[in-house]
Design an enzyme around this catalytic site. Structure first.
Site, mmCIF file in Angstrom:
data_model
loop_
_atom_site.group_PDB
_atom_site.id
_atom_site.type_symbol
_atom_site.label_atom_id
_atom_site.label_comp_id
_atom_site.label_asym_id
_atom_site.label_seq_id
_atom_site.Cartn_x
_atom_site.Cartn_y
_atom_site.Cartn_z
ATOM 1 N N THR A 118 0.853 -1.281 0.038
ATOM 2 C CA THR A 118 -0.292 -0.089 0.286
ATOM 3 C C THR A 118 0.880 1.280 -0.014
ATOM 4 O O THR A 118 1.574 1.255 0.697
ATOM 5 C CB THR A 118 -0.835 0.033 1.220
ATOM 6 O OG1 THR A 118 -1.950 -1.175 0.962
ATOM 7 C CG2 THR A 118 -1.539 1.148 1.448
ATOM 8 N N ASN A 147 -4.229 -10.115 6.899
ATOM 9 C CA ASN A 147 -4.239 -8.865 7.752
ATOM 10 C C ASN A 147 -5.389 -8.152 8.215
ATOM 11 O O ASN A 147 -5.515 -6.954 8.319
ATOM 12 C CB ASN A 147 -3.326 -7.805 6.874
ATOM 13 C CG ASN A 147 -1.951 -8.402 6.302
ATOM 14 O OD1 ASN A 147 -1.485 -9.121 7.309
ATOM 15 N ND2 ASN A 147 -1.499 -7.863 5.241
ATOM 16 N N HIS A 197 -7.150 -10.926 -1.375
ATOM 17 C CA HIS A 197 -6.528 -10.741 -0.274
ATOM 18 C C HIS A 197 -7.133 -11.201 0.980
ATOM 19 O O HIS A 197 -8.697 -10.715 1.414
ATOM 20 C CB HIS A 197 -6.422 -9.135 0.004
ATOM 21 C CG HIS A 197 -5.689 -8.363 1.048
ATOM 22 N ND1 HIS A 197 -5.162 -9.087 2.039
ATOM 23 C CD2 HIS A 197 -5.160 -7.161 1.134
ATOM 24 C CE1 HIS A 197 -4.500 -8.470 3.104
ATOM 25 N NE2 HIS A 197 -4.372 -7.202 2.486
ATOM 26 N N ASN A 246 -4.352 -5.057 13.031
ATOM 27 C CA ASN A 246 -5.864 -4.790 12.966
ATOM 28 C C ASN A 246 -6.663 -5.512 13.973
ATOM 29 O O ASN A 246 -7.740 -5.991 13.478
ATOM 30 C CB ASN A 246 -6.375 -4.962 11.558
ATOM 31 C CG ASN A 246 -6.061 -3.786 10.511
ATOM 32 O OD1 ASN A 246 -5.870 -2.892 10.869
ATOM 33 N ND2 ASN A 246 -5.722 -4.499 9.190
ATOM 34 N N TYR A 296 -8.542 -7.823 7.349
ATOM 35 C CA TYR A 296 -9.551 -7.117 6.371
ATOM 36 C C TYR A 296 -10.811 -7.930 6.016
ATOM 37 O O TYR A 296 -10.713 -8.959 6.983
ATOM 38 C CB TYR A 296 -8.763 -6.769 4.822
ATOM 39 C CG TYR A 296 -7.571 -5.773 5.132
ATOM 40 C CD1 TYR A 296 -7.810 -4.535 5.800
ATOM 41 C CD2 TYR A 296 -6.298 -6.077 5.011
ATOM 42 C CE1 TYR A 296 -6.964 -3.409 5.821
ATOM 43 C CE2 TYR A 296 -5.373 -5.354 5.378
ATOM 44 C CZ TYR A 296 -5.661 -3.785 5.785
ATOM 45 O OH TYR A 296 -4.609 -2.924 6.233
#
Ligand code: PHB
Length: 363
Positions: free
Chosen positions: A26, A178, A175, A235, A180
């Site tokens: 990112t 992490n 993805h 996260n 999400y």
């Protein structure tokens, strides 16, 4: 014997010239409308000698946005922007997969259409702060998706996958890592649903598997990869039995004959690992997953070669080293010294710290 990292490898339908992967990174440098720019084209072109490039995480829908200036893959302008990236990389002989992303609760009303709440499996807020266009703000409690809305999420991934095909990518990576959206469904501290998407491991893995099925329907399994971070706590993630949860998910993924499974290694700096659970890396998944494994997280040339030589992984993805070394493959091959990445220019900004790291000849 030559270095394992510098030897060719089969990955899905492709044969890659080396086993060095550019990790998804990112960088927050998309233009208005979350559209890739000429600067992004140059960034990926400069790194095209990697065996495989994986793009920065790219949201499949406006609700999938969680940070300023990340690119999307849902509008015609975004597809056109990405087409310039894939043309540039292909002209340099590279291969590039797009990473399909939905952040779920890792967002903020400031980033959402009409200032709405971010969506998630359950109404549970992460700890910490969201990066908005006007600075860091405490995360809010997200809205739990209604059962009737979930087919639409799958559809958004399918459309993102179709758009990526139209944009000229060589494949896509889902993805699932992490913290999400897909990871939020999978792990039990973020999923307290009582419908068919929550509760049992089978139910929590359902969305991940439905999304994979949809994306494979567009691309074929041999051009689809999937990323997981089974040990990470980034996260605010936690699962009460990660061995069972991720063991089940990966076993089920075998039915898609994916191009690869991409694992964020345990204890990567900044991504954590809960101490009461075993670390799950490539060694754990090797006997479970019937396919190619990419491992990522803090490797250098020596440890990357060792990971392949051990037989536990087939390719190694490099993030921080790729930020600073566009010609990482050539530097590894020459045993040359490496540029140091500058943390201050990781997220957002212009060409500085993005496309101005020198290649070897001019270093
Ligand atoms: C981030 O923007 O910090 C970020 C994005 C995607 C990841 C990990 C971190 O998978």
């Amino acid at each position: 014997m030559s270095a394992p990292l510098l030897s060719p490898v089969k990955l899905g339908r492709y044969t890659l010239p080396n086993r060095i992967v550019m990790a998804p990174l990112t960088r927050n440098r998309a233009a208005a409308g979350n559209v890739p720019t000429a600067l992004n084209v140059l960034h990926y072109e400069q790194r095209a000698s990697a065996g495989l490039l994986i793009t920065e995480a790219t949201q499949v829908c406006p609700e999938g946005l969680g940070y300023p200036n990340t690119p999307g893959i849902y509008s015609p302008e975004q597809v056109a922007g990405w087409k310039l990236v894939t043309d540039g990389v292909h002209a340099k002989g590279g291969k590039i997969f797009l990473q399909l992303w939905h952040v779920g609760r890792i967002s903020h009303p400031d980033l959402q259409p009409d200032g709405k709440l971010p969506v998630a499996p359950s109404a549970i807020a992460p700890e910490g702060e969201a990066a908005t266009y006007t600075g860091m703000k405490p995360f809010v409690t997200p809205r739990a998706l209604e059962l009737e809305e979930i087919p639409q999420i799958v559809e958004q991934y399918r459309l993102g996958a179709k758009n990526a095909l139209e944009a000229g990518f060589d494949g896509v990576e889902i993805h699932g890592a992490n913290g999400y959206l897909l990871d939020q469904f999978l792990q039990d501290n973020t999923n307290q649903r009582t419908d068919i998407y929550g509760g049992s491991i089978e139910n929590r893995a359902r969305l991940l598997l439905e999304v994979t099925e949809a994306v494979v329907g567009v691309w074929g399994g041999d051009r689809v990869g999937l990323r997981l971070s089974p040990s990470g706590t980034f996260n605010s993630m936690y699962d009460s039995n990660r061995v069972a949860t991720f063991g089940y998910a990966v076993k089920e993924l075998n039915r898609f004959n994916l191009a690869y499974l991409h694992l964020v290694a345990p204890r990567v700096e900044g991504f954590g690992s809960a101490e009461d659970q075993p670390d799950l890396g490539a060694e754990f998944f090797r006997p479970i997953f019937n396919g190619t494994i990419i491992t990522a997280g803090g490797y250098n040339f020596e440890t990357g070669n060792a990971a392949i030589a051990s037989g536990n992984a087939d390719l190694v993805a490099y993030g921080r080293l790729y930020i600073a070394n566009p010609d990482l493959v050539e530097r590894f091959a020459a045993g040359a010294s490496l540029n140091k990445p500058d943390r201050n220019t990781f997220y957002g900004g212009d060409e500085q710290g993005y496309t101005d790291y020198p290649a070897m000849a001019s270093a």
